[in-house]
Design a protein around this motif. Structure first.
Motif, PDB file in Angstrom:
ATOM      1  N   ASN A   6       0.874  -1.169   0.000  1.00  0.00           N
ATOM      2  CA  ASN A   6       0.000   0.000   0.000  1.00  0.00           C
ATOM      3  C   ASN A   6       0.918   1.227   0.000  1.00  0.00           C
ATOM      4  OD1 ASN A   6      -1.725   2.094   0.650  1.00  0.00           O
ATOM      5  ND2 ASN A   6      -2.981   0.847   2.012  1.00  0.00           N
ATOM      6  N   GLU A   7       1.409   1.544  -1.196  1.00  0.00           N
ATOM      7  CA  GLU A   7       2.473   2.540  -1.304  1.00  0.00           C
ATOM      8  C   GLU A   7       2.081   3.858  -0.633  1.00  0.00           C
ATOM      9  OE1 GLU A   7       4.154   2.909  -5.139  1.00  0.00           O
ATOM     10  OE2 GLU A   7       5.507   4.529  -4.533  1.00  0.00           O
ATOM     11  N   GLU A  10       2.186   3.567   3.124  1.00  0.00           N
ATOM     12  CA  GLU A  10       3.494   3.237   3.672  1.00  0.00           C
ATOM     13  C   GLU A  10       4.519   4.350   3.468  1.00  0.00           C
ATOM     14  OE1 GLU A  10       4.653  -0.977   2.835  1.00  0.00           O
ATOM     15  OE2 GLU A  10       2.582  -1.174   2.159  1.00  0.00           O
ATOM     16  N   THR A  11       4.222   5.268   2.556  1.00  0.00           N
ATOM     17  CA  THR A  11       5.255   6.278   2.259  1.00  0.00           C
ATOM     18  C   THR A  11       4.752   7.717   2.443  1.00  0.00           C
ATOM     19  OG1 THR A  11       4.694   6.330  -0.084  1.00  0.00           O
ATOM     20  CG2 THR A  11       6.398   4.765   0.556  1.00  0.00           C
ATOM     21  N   MET A  12       3.587   7.905   3.036  1.00  0.00           N
ATOM     22  CA  MET A  12       3.067   9.286   3.129  1.00  0.00           C
ATOM     23  C   MET A  12       3.947  10.138   4.048  1.00  0.00           C
ATOM     24  SD  MET A  12      -0.318   9.140   5.566  1.00  0.00           S
ATOM     25  CE  MET A  12      -1.182   7.933   4.625  1.00  0.00           C
ATOM     26  N   SER A  13       3.892  11.449   3.822  1.00  0.00           N
ATOM     27  CA  SER A  13       4.757  12.336   4.608  1.00  0.00           C
ATOM     28  C   SER A  13       4.336  12.285   6.071  1.00  0.00           C
ATOM     29  CB  SER A  13       4.638  13.770   4.095  1.00  0.00           C
ATOM     30  OG  SER A  13       3.403  14.310   4.534  1.00  0.00           O
ATOM     31  N   ARG A  14       5.235  12.635   6.951  1.00  0.00           N
ATOM     32  CA  ARG A  14       4.916  12.555   8.373  1.00  0.00           C
ATOM     33  C   ARG A  14       3.832  13.555   8.761  1.00  0.00           C
ATOM     34  NH1 ARG A  14       6.834   8.624  10.986  1.00  0.00           N
ATOM     35  NH2 ARG A  14       6.121   9.542  12.935  1.00  0.00           N
ATOM     36  N   MET A 120       6.700  -6.524   2.118  1.00  0.00           N
ATOM     37  CA  MET A 120       7.947  -5.910   2.609  1.00  0.00           C
ATOM     38  C   MET A 120       9.079  -6.947   2.659  1.00  0.00           C
ATOM     39  SD  MET A 120       8.343  -3.340   5.816  1.00  0.00           S
ATOM     40  CE  MET A 120       7.739  -4.350   7.132  1.00  0.00           C
ATOM     41  N   ALA A 121       8.710  -8.205   2.936  1.00  0.00           N
ATOM     42  CA  ALA A 121       9.738  -9.257   2.988  1.00  0.00           C
ATOM     43  C   ALA A 121      10.138  -9.719   1.589  1.00  0.00           C
ATOM     44  CB  ALA A 121       9.210 -10.441   3.794  1.00  0.00           C
ATOM     45  N   GLY A 122       9.371  -9.304   0.570  1.00  0.00           N
ATOM     46  CA  GLY A 122       9.719  -9.695  -0.805  1.00  0.00           C
ATOM     47  C   GLY A 122       8.956 -10.908  -1.285  1.00  0.00           C
ATOM     48  N   ILE A 123       7.772 -11.143  -0.718  1.00  0.00           N
ATOM     49  CA  ILE A 123       6.964 -12.297  -1.144  1.00  0.00           C
ATOM     50  C   ILE A 123       5.859 -11.792  -2.068  1.00  0.00           C
ATOM     51  CG2 ILE A 123       5.570 -14.249  -0.358  1.00  0.00           C
ATOM     52  CD1 ILE A 123       6.966 -13.817   2.429  1.00  0.00           C
ATOM     53  N   ASP A 124       5.768 -12.403  -3.233  1.00  0.00           N
ATOM     54  CA  ASP A 124       4.864 -11.899  -4.271  1.00  0.00           C
ATOM     55  C   ASP A 124       3.693 -12.869  -4.482  1.00  0.00           C
ATOM     56  OD1 ASP A 124       3.943 -10.160  -6.162  1.00  0.00           O
ATOM     57  OD2 ASP A 124       5.539 -10.514  -7.614  1.00  0.00           O
ATOM     58  N   ARG A 125       2.663 -12.327  -5.110  1.00  0.00           N
ATOM     59  CA  ARG A 125       1.460 -13.076  -5.469  1.00  0.00           C
ATOM     60  C   ARG A 125       1.822 -14.454  -6.046  1.00  0.00           C
ATOM     61  NH1 ARG A 125      -3.778 -11.812  -6.273  1.00  0.00           N
ATOM     62  NH2 ARG A 125      -3.491  -9.751  -5.369  1.00  0.00           N
ATOM     63  N   CYS A 312      14.362   1.867   2.709  1.00  0.00           N
ATOM     64  CA  CYS A 312      13.342   1.180   1.900  1.00  0.00           C
ATOM     65  C   CYS A 312      12.298   2.155   1.371  1.00  0.00           C
ATOM     66  CB  CYS A 312      12.667   0.077   2.714  1.00  0.00           C
ATOM     67  SG  CYS A 312      11.521   0.689   3.959  1.00  0.00           S
ATOM     68  N   GLY A 313      12.334   3.408   1.835  1.00  0.00           N
ATOM     69  CA  GLY A 313      11.384   4.410   1.355  1.00  0.00           C
ATOM     70  C   GLY A 313      10.197   4.629   2.286  1.00  0.00           C
ATOM     71  N   ARG A 314      10.010   3.719   3.236  1.00  0.00           N
ATOM     72  CA  ARG A 314       8.872   3.894   4.147  1.00  0.00           C
ATOM     73  C   ARG A 314       9.146   5.026   5.137  1.00  0.00           C
ATOM     74  NH1 ARG A 314       9.305  -1.306   2.970  1.00  0.00           N
ATOM     75  NH2 ARG A 314       7.482  -2.219   1.944  1.00  0.00           N
ATOM     76  N   THR A 315       8.054   5.709   5.492  1.00  0.00           N
ATOM     77  CA  THR A 315       8.208   6.884   6.357  1.00  0.00           C
ATOM     78  C   THR A 315       7.837   6.594   7.811  1.00  0.00           C
ATOM     79  OG1 THR A 315       6.013   7.445   5.542  1.00  0.00           O
ATOM     80  CG2 THR A 315       7.880   8.666   4.618  1.00  0.00           C
ATOM     81  N   SER A 316       7.384   5.378   8.077  1.00  0.00           N
ATOM     82  CA  SER A 316       6.894   5.101   9.430  1.00  0.00           C
ATOM     83  C   SER A 316       8.038   5.053  10.431  1.00  0.00           C
ATOM     84  CB  SER A 316       6.143   3.775   9.445  1.00  0.00           C
ATOM     85  OG  SER A 316       6.990   2.763   8.968  1.00  0.00           O
ATOM     86  N   LEU A 317       7.676   5.353  11.640  1.00  0.00           N
ATOM     87  CA  LEU A 317       8.623   5.276  12.758  1.00  0.00           C
ATOM     88  C   LEU A 317       9.131   3.836  12.874  1.00  0.00           C
ATOM     89  CD1 LEU A 317       7.616   6.462  16.312  1.00  0.00           C
ATOM     90  CD2 LEU A 317       8.135   4.078  15.908  1.00  0.00           C
TER      91      LEU A 317
END
Ligand code: DLL
Length: 422
Positions: A6-7, A10-14, A120-125, A312-317
């Motif tokens: 959920n880009e 997961e990446t929205m500004s703080r 996030m771990a790299g597991i795909d459909r 990784c680009g994620r903005t979360s704490l």
């Protein structure tokens, strides 16, 4: 494959994240108060309009495991019982159960958090995962399952037990990723050695439910040939993965902050501690319907690692990995330590195996520590005692046992035992 499930979330500004948290926190407070008498009492006098920043959460009272226990079974419910679709339960240390119930929307929220973890771990459909925690009241099995369904994965739902068959299935179905409690990863390696089975072609392991030291993680990674991820979660927040996991940078656990507000507080005073300082983890759920938690004191200890954007680009704490629980801390002859520190030190000794027990012996008010640990031939009690003394600043006794001597338990491992010698 994209890096994110959920880009946007997961990446929205703080700043945007903070605005979303405030809006959702207000709504949670209003709903909880309207729908449940316990919350009506505990939140009396709170004006949701006074919540203007996420930090204003400090105006709200804490809750803890007792809040769940005294309201057993469904006293904390904020929906009608006929809206429930599932429940999970942990017995906890006192044996009084903690119950979490789910509406359809709650199951979807859990699956969303878990789908983010898988991606996030790299597991795909379409890729195969094997779920080894039990399917039952423990949230582990079903949490991995709901998330796997949402993420479109091929699920091998083995549950716990029959390790030789688990290994066979990993091979037969070309399983890419293994899910489990930490100590089960160790058990799989043991059975691989005992049965001389071929190492399955696994790439990824997602493990949690127990603290594990860096040396334990390295041992698991090298023995199974995988990259190991640390997944965090608990019954009260809605189960495995709800509160986050580390990413391939392995620089701390990403908390799903659009879903939960996390605080670190001083366990004694409840006051916030600065980033980087250890304290107790407190979670508030922002999107859960059936049983929302507001300032739930987890008893888990760690610190904030960073609020900056991750590689990784994620903005979360990000939180540092869990050190232990408030009630896990041991004090022996004036030295405080956590079982995880003993594990870390033990596994630094070449030839020591990842099965151990910490025995606290009380004799006329004096405490001694005895470490029982399995090791390969050549490792002596003296070697163990010397290394632990250097690393831990106290002198436990070390008993080295042959591989396979200590009892293996299904589920979470119990490592610490108390014995009164009087
Ligand atoms: O253990 C959820 C879970 C299942 C997590 C499978 C990961 C994998 P509970 O039985 O309610 O739920 O126990 C929650 O376990 O408060 C921590 O003390 C501990 N814990 C969970 N994950 C971790 C972790 C599941 N990654 C309690 N590291 C929590 C350290 C963990 N401790």
């Amino acid at each position: 494959m994209t890096l994110y499930w959920n880009e946007r979330a997961e990446t929205m500004s703080r700043d945007e994240l903070a605005a979303r948290q405030v809006e959702r926190l207000r709504a949670t407070v209003v709903r909880a108060r309207e729908r449940n008498p316990l919350y009506r009492d505990s939140l009396a006098g709170i004006d949701p309009g006074d919540i203007r920043t996420p930090e204003d959460i400090r105006r709200l009272p804490f809750m803890d495991k007792d809040s769940f226990r005294i309201s057993y079974p469904l006293g904390m419910l904020c929906v009608e019982q006929n809206e429930l679709r599932e429940m999970h339960m942990s017995s906890g240390s006192t044996g009084t159960p903690v119950v979490m119930a789910y509406t359809e929307a709650d199951l979807n929220q859990w699956a969303e958090c878990m789908a983010r973890c898988y991606r996030m771990a790299g597991i795909d459909r379409g890729e195969a995962i094997q779920i080894t925690p039990s399917f039952g009241l423990f949230n582990g099995g079903f949490g991995f399952y709901h998330g796997g369904r949402k993420a479109g994965l091929f699920i091998i739902p083995t549950g716990s037990g029959n390790t030789p068959r688990q290994i066979q299935l990993m091979q037969d179905f070309k399983v890419k990723a293994l899910m489990g409690v930490v100590s089960y990863a160790v058990r799989i390696k043991e059975v691989l050695d005992e049965t001389a089975a071929d190492l399955p072609d696994l790439k990824i392991g997602i493990f949690g439910a127990e603290t594990f030291s860096d040396s334990m993680r390295q041992k698991i990674e090298s023995s199974l040939g995988i990259e190991a991820f640390d997944i965090y979660g608990m019954t009260e927040t809605g189960g495995v993965g709800t509160t986050g996991m580390d990413c391939p940078a392995h620089e701390g656990i990403h908390v799903w902050e659009d879903q939960y507000i996390v605080e670190i507080v001083d366990p004694a005073t409840g006051e916030p501690v600065p980033d980087g300082q250890p304290g107790e983890v407190v979670f508030t759920s922002l999107c859960r319907e059936a049983i929302p938690v507001i300032r739930f004191r987890t008893g888990d200890l760690t610190s904030v690692r960073s609020r900056g954007r991750c590689a990784c680009g994620r903005t979360s704490l990000r939180l540092n990995r869990i050190t232990g629980r408030v009630d896990d801390m041991l004090i022996v002859k004036g030295v405080n330590f956590f079982p995880k520190q003993v594990e870390q030190a033990l596994l630094e000794i070449p030839g020591v195996l990842p099965e151990y027990q910490i025995l606290i012996e009380d004799h006329e008010g004096v405490r001694d520590v005895r470490i029982l640990v399995e090791a390969e031939p050549g490792v002596t009690g003296y070697m163990v005692e010397k290394h632990l003394k250097e690393r831990l600043q106290f002198s436990p006794k070390g008993d080295v046992l042959a591989p396979g001597s200590l009892p293996r338990q299904p589920g979470k491992a119990k490592r610490v035992f108390f014995k009164n010698l009087d």
